[in-house]
Motif scaffolding. Structure first.
Motif, PDB file in Angstrom:
ATOM      1  N   UNK A 143       0.867  -1.199   0.035  1.00 41.54           N
ATOM      2  CA  UNK A 143      -0.019   0.002   0.112  1.00 41.54           C
ATOM      3  C   UNK A 143       0.844   1.296   0.165  1.00 41.54           C
ATOM      4  N   UNK A 144       0.358   2.319  -0.720  1.00 40.46           N
ATOM      5  CA  UNK A 144       1.305   3.649  -0.815  1.00 40.46           C
ATOM      6  C   UNK A 144       1.273   4.289  -2.022  1.00 40.46           C
ATOM      7  N   UNK A 145       2.029   5.073  -2.261  1.00 40.55           N
ATOM      8  CA  UNK A 145       2.047   5.955  -3.399  1.00 40.55           C
ATOM      9  C   UNK A 145       3.249   5.414  -4.526  1.00 40.55           C
ATOM     10  N   UNK A 146       2.689   5.478  -5.654  1.00 47.84           N
ATOM     11  CA  UNK A 146       3.762   5.093  -6.826  1.00 47.84           C
ATOM     12  C   UNK A 146       3.731   6.077  -7.842  1.00 47.84           C
ATOM     13  N   UNK A 147       5.098   6.369  -8.266  1.00 54.05           N
ATOM     14  CA  UNK A 147       5.020   7.042  -9.758  1.00 54.05           C
ATOM     15  C   UNK A 147       4.753   6.004 -10.575  1.00 54.05           C
ATOM     16  N   UNK A 148       4.127   6.148 -11.692  1.00 49.83           N
ATOM     17  CA  UNK A 148       3.825   5.456 -12.839  1.00 49.83           C
ATOM     18  C   UNK A 148       4.399   6.287 -14.209  1.00 49.83           C
ATOM     19  N   UNK A 149       4.997   5.572 -14.830  1.00 45.58           N
ATOM     20  CA  UNK A 149       5.631   6.164 -16.169  1.00 45.58           C
ATOM     21  C   UNK A 149       5.414   5.095 -17.199  1.00 45.58           C
ATOM     22  N   UNK A 150       5.708   5.563 -18.625  1.00 44.28           N
ATOM     23  CA  UNK A 150       5.539   4.464 -19.739  1.00 44.28           C
ATOM     24  C   UNK A 150       6.459   5.082 -20.767  1.00 44.28           C
ATOM     25  N   UNK A 166       6.474   1.038 -12.163  1.00 42.12           N
ATOM     26  CA  UNK A 166       5.829   1.588 -11.049  1.00 42.12           C
ATOM     27  C   UNK A 166       7.076   1.698  -9.966  1.00 42.12           C
ATOM     28  N   UNK A 167       7.292   2.964  -9.735  1.00 45.84           N
ATOM     29  CA  UNK A 167       8.245   3.348  -8.653  1.00 45.84           C
ATOM     30  C   UNK A 167       7.651   3.950  -7.341  1.00 45.84           C
ATOM     31  N   UNK A 168       8.244   3.199  -6.268  1.00 49.54           N
ATOM     32  CA  UNK A 168       7.501   3.500  -5.048  1.00 49.54           C
ATOM     33  C   UNK A 168       8.015   4.877  -4.592  1.00 49.54           C
ATOM     34  N   UNK A 169       7.284   5.656  -4.001  1.00 54.32           N
ATOM     35  CA  UNK A 169       7.481   7.105  -3.571  1.00 54.32           C
ATOM     36  C   UNK A 169       7.340   7.151  -2.151  1.00 54.32           C
ATOM     37  N   UNK A 170       8.099   8.069  -1.608  1.00 56.88           N
ATOM     38  CA  UNK A 170       7.993   8.194  -0.031  1.00 56.88           C
ATOM     39  C   UNK A 170       6.604   8.385   0.302  1.00 56.88           C
ATOM     40  N   UNK A 171       6.469   8.206   1.623  1.00 53.22           N
ATOM     41  CA  UNK A 171       5.050   8.327   2.206  1.00 53.22           C
ATOM     42  C   UNK A 171       4.778   9.994   2.341  1.00 53.22           C
TER      43      UNK A 171
END
Length: 171
Positions: A143-150, A166-171
């Motif tokens: 669970x959390x925030x992800x940066x998504x890029x294509x 999908x890159x996990x971002x800091x909370x």
């Protein structure tokens, strides 16, 4: 679920021609797919996404739409990336290109996706509660925030792949 190599090695999801969608498992019953009484179905909303990725509200969260083309798609947790098979002679050839493809990718605009946990990838035309009757893939995410890029990458003269990272971002 389509498999192009040894069973259980890499699991691929295909669509009937429309976009694939990754819906958080917690809100799967809220995705109605092409069904529904409204003028515009959830599937229509997914088809309206312009570009490689987009986010749509589902329940109290959002789902990730993999747009552009209905390519066979797998999730490679070691790279935190959905790989889309655009062109390749074999699965081995395609997967062997992943490290170089990730390094050379020209990424599009990143979007922020908050997920409550695992997501299920399937053809956006299916309702969430009926997705078990079609190709689907459960993807474990914290669970959390992800940066998504294509990005789309030409890894060779006959090898093209789409990447959705999908890159996990800091909370």
């Amino acid at each position: 679920m389509a498999r192009y190599a040894d069973p259980g090695v890499t699991e691929w999801v295909e669509s009937g021609g429309g976009p694939l969608i990754a819906v958080p498992e917690a809100v799967l019953p809220f995705w109605t797919g092409a069904d529904g009484d409204e003028v515009s179905s959830d599937y229509d909303r997914a088809c309206d996404i312009d570009g490689s990725i987009g986010l749509l509200p589902v329940g109290d969260t959002r789902a990730l739409v993999l747009g552009d083309e209905p390519a066979s798609t797998a999730y490679l947790p070691e790279y935190g990336t959905f790989v889309r098979w655009c062109a390749a002679n074999s699965e081995d050839e395609l997967l062997a290109e992943m490290p170089g493809a990730l390094e050379s990718a020209l990424w599009g605009t990143e979007v922020e996706w908050r997920v409550p946990g695992a997501v299920v990838l399937f053809d956006a035309a299916w309702p969430g509660d009926g997705s078990g009757r079609t190709d689907r893939l459960r993807v474990e995410l914290e669970p959390g925030r992800y940066g998504v890029r294509a990005a789309y990458v030409s890894a060779g003269p006959e090898t093209w792949l789409g990447l959705v990272q999908l890159r996990r971002l800091a909370p």
